[in-house]
Structures are given as structure tokens and as C-alpha cells.
Design a protein around this motif. Structure first.
Motif, PDB file in Angstrom:
ATOM      1  N   LEU A   1      16.505  26.413 -16.809  1.00 49.36           N
ATOM      2  CA  LEU A   1      15.930  26.730 -15.494  1.00 49.36           C
ATOM      3  C   LEU A   1      15.170  28.058 -15.511  1.00 49.36           C
ATOM      4  O   LEU A   1      14.311  28.304 -14.677  1.00 49.36           O
TER       5      LEU A   1
ATOM      6  N   PRO B   1      12.898  31.449 -16.929  1.00 49.53           N
ATOM      7  CA  PRO B   1      11.623  31.643 -17.654  1.00 49.53           C
ATOM      8  C   PRO B   1      11.912  32.059 -19.101  1.00 49.53           C
ATOM      9  O   PRO B   1      12.381  33.157 -19.346  1.00 49.53           O
TER      10      PRO B   1
ATOM     11  N   ALA C   1      13.889  38.601 -15.755  1.00 53.58           N
ATOM     12  CA  ALA C   1      14.874  37.959 -14.887  1.00 53.58           C
ATOM     13  C   ALA C   1      16.101  38.863 -14.737  1.00 53.58           C
ATOM     14  O   ALA C   1      16.648  39.025 -13.643  1.00 53.58           O
TER      15      ALA C   1
ATOM     16  N   PHE D   1      18.063  43.658  -7.467  1.00 56.23           N
ATOM     17  CA  PHE D   1      18.486  43.061  -6.203  1.00 56.23           C
ATOM     18  C   PHE D   1      19.925  43.479  -5.889  1.00 56.23           C
ATOM     19  O   PHE D   1      20.233  43.914  -4.773  1.00 56.23           O
TER      20      PHE D   1
ATOM     21  N   TYR E   1      14.080  47.025  -5.796  1.00 52.94           N
ATOM     22  CA  TYR E   1      13.823  45.578  -5.682  1.00 52.94           C
ATOM     23  C   TYR E   1      12.802  45.296  -4.587  1.00 52.94           C
ATOM     24  O   TYR E   1      11.788  44.627  -4.812  1.00 52.94           O
TER      25      TYR E   1
ATOM     26  N   HIS F   1      14.734  30.279  -4.630  1.00 55.65           N
ATOM     27  CA  HIS F   1      15.482  29.358  -5.479  1.00 55.65           C
ATOM     28  C   HIS F   1      15.113  27.896  -5.230  1.00 55.65           C
ATOM     29  O   HIS F   1      15.587  27.018  -5.946  1.00 55.65           O
TER      30      HIS F   1
ATOM     31  N   ILE G   1      19.550  23.190  -7.720  1.00 54.87           N
ATOM     32  CA  ILE G   1      20.870  23.815  -7.817  1.00 54.87           C
ATOM     33  C   ILE G   1      21.893  22.955  -7.067  1.00 54.87           C
ATOM     34  O   ILE G   1      21.958  22.979  -5.838  1.00 54.87           O
TER      35      ILE G   1
ATOM     36  N   GLU H   1      25.320  23.310 -11.305  1.00 53.39           N
ATOM     37  CA  GLU H   1      24.597  24.551 -11.595  1.00 53.39           C
ATOM     38  C   GLU H   1      25.278  25.736 -10.907  1.00 53.39           C
ATOM     39  O   GLU H   1      25.438  26.810 -11.488  1.00 53.39           O
ATOM     40  N   ARG H   2      25.676  25.523  -9.659  1.00 54.12           N
ATOM     41  CA  ARG H   2      26.363  26.593  -8.919  1.00 54.12           C
ATOM     42  C   ARG H   2      27.636  27.025  -9.636  1.00 54.12           C
ATOM     43  O   ARG H   2      27.888  28.220  -9.824  1.00 54.12           O
TER      44      ARG H   2
ATOM     45  N   ALA I   1      26.401  32.243  -3.959  1.00 52.94           N
ATOM     46  CA  ALA I   1      26.150  31.073  -4.809  1.00 52.94           C
ATOM     47  C   ALA I   1      26.218  29.783  -3.981  1.00 52.94           C
ATOM     48  O   ALA I   1      25.419  28.863  -4.186  1.00 52.94           O
TER      49      ALA I   1
END
Ligand code: HEM
Length: 124
Positions: free
Chosen positions: A36, A38, A45, A52, A63, A76, A81, A85-86, A118
Motif C-alpha cells: 500500500l 510508496p 512516509a 503528524f 506537519y 486514506h 483499509i 489492514e487495520r 485506526a
């Protein structure tokens, strides 16, 4: 006594650097999550998440200066997600938070936020 921010209380920037470094080491080796992200900008990232979190907990507002309003749910949206994924994200974050060896109260504060955030990022 002046109000210390949570950011300061847990050790400031070095603590957040350790947190995200540990977290992304896990994410990069995770077959569900890694695709997911880059692939040519893992460092970016890591910096975005760190800045943040630093800002959220009362540290520098770098940020906001670089990225504007967080709008995290919107940012997102391009990523699918679901619960899998969470939970994977939270598992790596749990491991990263453990590595900080915070007090029980600090841990509960940080972890409560991560679980809430999340859940709110889930979009499938
Ligand atoms: C960005 C995945 C939860 C904060 C990203 C990116 C991905 C991702 C793929 C793009 C990487 C980049 O280029 O920056 C996920 C997944 C989550 C999740 C799978 C599972 C629930 C969260 C949570 C937070 C968060 C809970 C906050 C506590 C951020 C931030 C960025 C980001 C700050 C960078 C936004 C920007 O300025 O562009 N996330 N994320 N994410 N994520 Fe998450």
C-alpha cells in the motif's frame, strides 16, 4: 507548574523517531501492508507520520506547515483499509509502542488514541 505536553513528557522528537522507525520496519516487512505504501518514498512516509504524531501530541507544528490540515480519513481513502489492514497496522504499532517502555499511564494514553484512530481510518 507549567503544563508539559505529552510530546515533552515522553521524551520529545527522539521518542517519536524511535516509534516510527520501529513501526515502519514492521510495515515494510508485512506482505499485507507494504504494497500500500510508496515503494520509492518510505523515508517520506516515515517523516509524515512522525510529524503528524508530534504535532498531535503537542510538539512542533511542522506537519501542518508542510501538509496543511491533516484530513486523515480523506488521505486514506485511496487505500483499501479493511479489518485485516487495520489489525496489521495496529499490530506493528503495538510492537513499536512496546519498544518505547513508557509508563503504564503514558502507554494507555498513546495506545487508546492509536486504537481509536485506526478504527476511524477503516474504509471497507
Ligand atoms: C499515510 C496506510 C492508519 C496517519 C498513509 C499511507 C498509507 C497509509 C498507505 C501513505 C503513505 C505516505 O505516503 O505518507 C494506513 C493503514 C492504516 C493507517 C493501512 C490502518 C488503519 C493510520 C492512522 C494514523 C495514520 C491510525 C494516525 C494515527 C497517517 C499519516 C499519513 C498516512 C499522518 C500521511 C498523510 C499525508 O500527509 O499525506 N497511511 N494508515 N494512518 N497515515 Fe496512515
Amino acid at each position: 507548574p507549567s503544563a508539559r505536553t505529552f510530546y515533552e513528557e515522553v521524551g520529545g522528537e527522539p521518542t517519536f523517531r524511535r516509534l516510527v522507525a520501529r513501526f515502519y520496519a514492521g510495515v515494510r516487512s508485512d506482505p499485507v501492508l507494504a504494497p500500500l505504501y510508496p515503494q520509492d518514498d518510505w523515508e517520506g512516509a516515515e517523516t509524515r507520520l512522525r510529524r503528524f504524531l508530534e504535532q498531535y501530541w503537542g510538539g512542533p507544528t511542522t506537519y501542518q506547515q508542510e501538509r496543511g490540515h491533516p484530513r486523515l480519513r480523506m488521505r486514506h481513502a485511496p487505500f483499501a483499509i479493511g479489518p485485516v489492514e487495520r489489525d496489521a497496522w495496529l499490530r506493528h504499532m503495538r510492537d513499536a509502542v512496546d519498544s518505547l517502555e513508557l509508563t503504564e499511564e503514558q502507554d494507555a494514553t498513546l495506545w487508546g488514541y492509536m486504537e481509536m484512530a485506526a478504527r476511524s481510518m477503516q474504509n471497507r
